[in-house]
Design an enzyme around this catalytic site. Structure first.
Site, PDB file in Angstrom:
ATOM      1  N   HIS A  16       0.961  -1.241  -0.372  1.00 16.79           N
ATOM      2  CA  HIS A  16      -0.252  -0.054   0.121  1.00 16.79           C
ATOM      3  C   HIS A  16       0.755   1.363   0.358  1.00 16.79           C
ATOM      4  CE1 HIS A  16      -2.437  -2.437   2.420  1.00 16.79           C
ATOM      5  NE2 HIS A  16      -3.924  -2.714   1.104  1.00 16.79           N
ATOM      6  N   LYS A  40     -17.364  -5.314   7.078  1.00 12.86           N
ATOM      7  CA  LYS A  40     -16.257  -6.236   6.634  1.00 12.86           C
ATOM      8  C   LYS A  40     -15.376  -6.689   8.178  1.00 12.86           C
ATOM      9  CE  LYS A  40     -14.717  -4.766   2.056  1.00 12.86           C
ATOM     10  NZ  LYS A  40     -13.430  -5.307   0.724  1.00 12.86           N
ATOM     11  N   ARG A  89      -1.867  -6.262  -8.572  1.00  8.58           N
ATOM     12  CA  ARG A  89      -0.996  -7.583  -8.242  1.00  8.58           C
ATOM     13  C   ARG A  89      -0.996  -8.364  -8.819  1.00  8.58           C
ATOM     14  NH1 ARG A  89      -3.077  -8.284  -2.177  1.00  8.58           N
ATOM     15  NH2 ARG A  89      -4.634  -8.257  -3.317  1.00  8.58           N
ATOM     16  N   SER A 127      -3.062  -7.479   3.378  1.00  7.57           N
ATOM     17  CA  SER A 127      -3.281  -7.168   5.030  1.00  7.57           C
ATOM     18  C   SER A 127      -3.348  -8.519   5.395  1.00  7.57           C
ATOM     19  CB  SER A 127      -4.738  -6.299   5.102  1.00  7.57           C
ATOM     20  OG  SER A 127      -4.200  -5.348   4.606  1.00  7.57           O
TER      21      SER A 127
HETATM   22  O1  PNS Z   1      -8.566  -2.858   0.189  1.00  8.11           O
HETATM   23  P1  PNS Z   1      -9.901  -3.202  -0.158  1.00  8.11           P
HETATM   24  O2  PNS Z   1     -10.930  -4.090   0.789  1.00  8.11           O
HETATM   25  O3  PNS Z   1      -9.676  -3.802  -1.470  1.00  8.11           O
HETATM   26  O4  PNS Z   1     -10.854  -1.644  -0.806  1.00  8.11           O
HETATM   27  C1  PNS Z   1     -12.034  -2.315  -1.089  1.00  8.11           C
HETATM   28  C2  PNS Z   1     -12.913  -1.187  -1.409  1.00  8.11           C
HETATM   29  C3  PNS Z   1     -13.101  -0.312   0.245  1.00  8.11           C
HETATM   30  C4  PNS Z   1     -12.403  -0.145  -2.359  1.00  8.11           C
HETATM   31  C5  PNS Z   1     -14.236  -1.187  -1.779  1.00  8.11           C
HETATM   32  O5  PNS Z   1     -14.970  -2.520  -0.875  1.00  8.11           O
HETATM   33  C6  PNS Z   1     -15.376  -0.164  -1.700  1.00  8.11           C
HETATM   34  O6  PNS Z   1     -15.241   1.054  -2.362  1.00  8.11           O
HETATM   35  N1  PNS Z   1     -16.791   0.096  -0.799  1.00  8.11           N
HETATM   36  C7  PNS Z   1     -17.426   0.914  -0.792  1.00  8.11           C
HETATM   37  C8  PNS Z   1     -18.346   0.857  -1.228  1.00  8.11           C
HETATM   38  C9  PNS Z   1     -18.946   0.523  -2.778  1.00  8.11           C
HETATM   39  O7  PNS Z   1     -18.584   2.277  -3.499  1.00  8.11           O
HETATM   40  N2  PNS Z   1     -18.680  -0.318  -3.870  1.00  8.11           N
HETATM   41  C10 PNS Z   1     -18.016  -0.494  -4.871  1.00  8.11           C
HETATM   42  C11 PNS Z   1     -19.703  -0.043  -6.061  1.00  8.11           C
HETATM   43  S1  PNS Z   1     -20.180  -1.127  -6.265  1.00  8.11           S
END
Ligand code: PNS
Length: 159
Positions: A16, A40, A89, A127
């Protein structure tokens, strides 16, 4: 240009941090946005995740760390970000990332998702992997900043 780098950051890894450093060079302001969504079931609280991120980005003046909840695209609109950065990745990341990018595009057409290829040094890192290694007493050196190692180990012990 304002951009957002969203994620769970549970906890922040060196992968990150590499993306944050590179994305910050391309933008005027980079918001590192930490998802607060409790569904989550994160290991670290949002405050803990934000504090770790603030510490690792304290020397990058154009980075701001904030929590967000709800839809990412609504948060991006609120802060005036036209770009969403996501790290890629491996090919295995692509399907999920494509789905999110297309959903976000459908919801709000003028915000672009930019994928940044992860540094090959960190392309195995996540993570979840960090937490699994800590659970079984493995060495996290080089995967997260040194001060994060003790935080992860303490957190895992308390679980
Ligand atoms: O580090 P991560 O868990 O891969 O991040 C995922 C994240 C936070 C980017 C994603 O879950 C997110 O944007 N969540 C907020 C709800 C949303 O807008 N979802 C995507 C559109 S459907």
């Amino acid at each position: 240009m304002i951009a957002v780098y969203p994620g769970s950051f549970d906890p922040v890894t060196n992968g990150h941090i590499d993306i944050i450093q590179r994305a910050a060079k391309l933008t005027d302001t980079l918001y590192v946005a930490v998802l607060t969504n409790p569904s989550k079931k994160p290991t670290f609280t949002v405050e803990e995740r934000i504090n770790l991120l603030k510490k690792v980005t304290e020397d990058i003046p154009n980075v701001k760390v904030e929590p967000f909840s709800g839809l990412l695209i609504d948060y991006a609109e609120k802060i005036g970000a036209k770009i969403i950065f996501r790290g890629l990745r491996a090919v295995s990341d692509y399907e999920y990332e494509l789905q999110m990018a297309l959903a976000n595009k459908k919801l709000k057409g003028d915000t672009e998702t930019l994928f940044m290829v992860s540094n090959s040094k960190y392309s195995f890192l996540s993570s979840s992997l960090v937490k699994e290694i800590a659970t079984f007493g493995g060495d996290l050196t080089g995967m997260v900043p040194d001060f994060v190692i003790s935080e992860v180990e303490a957190k895992i012990k308390r679980r």
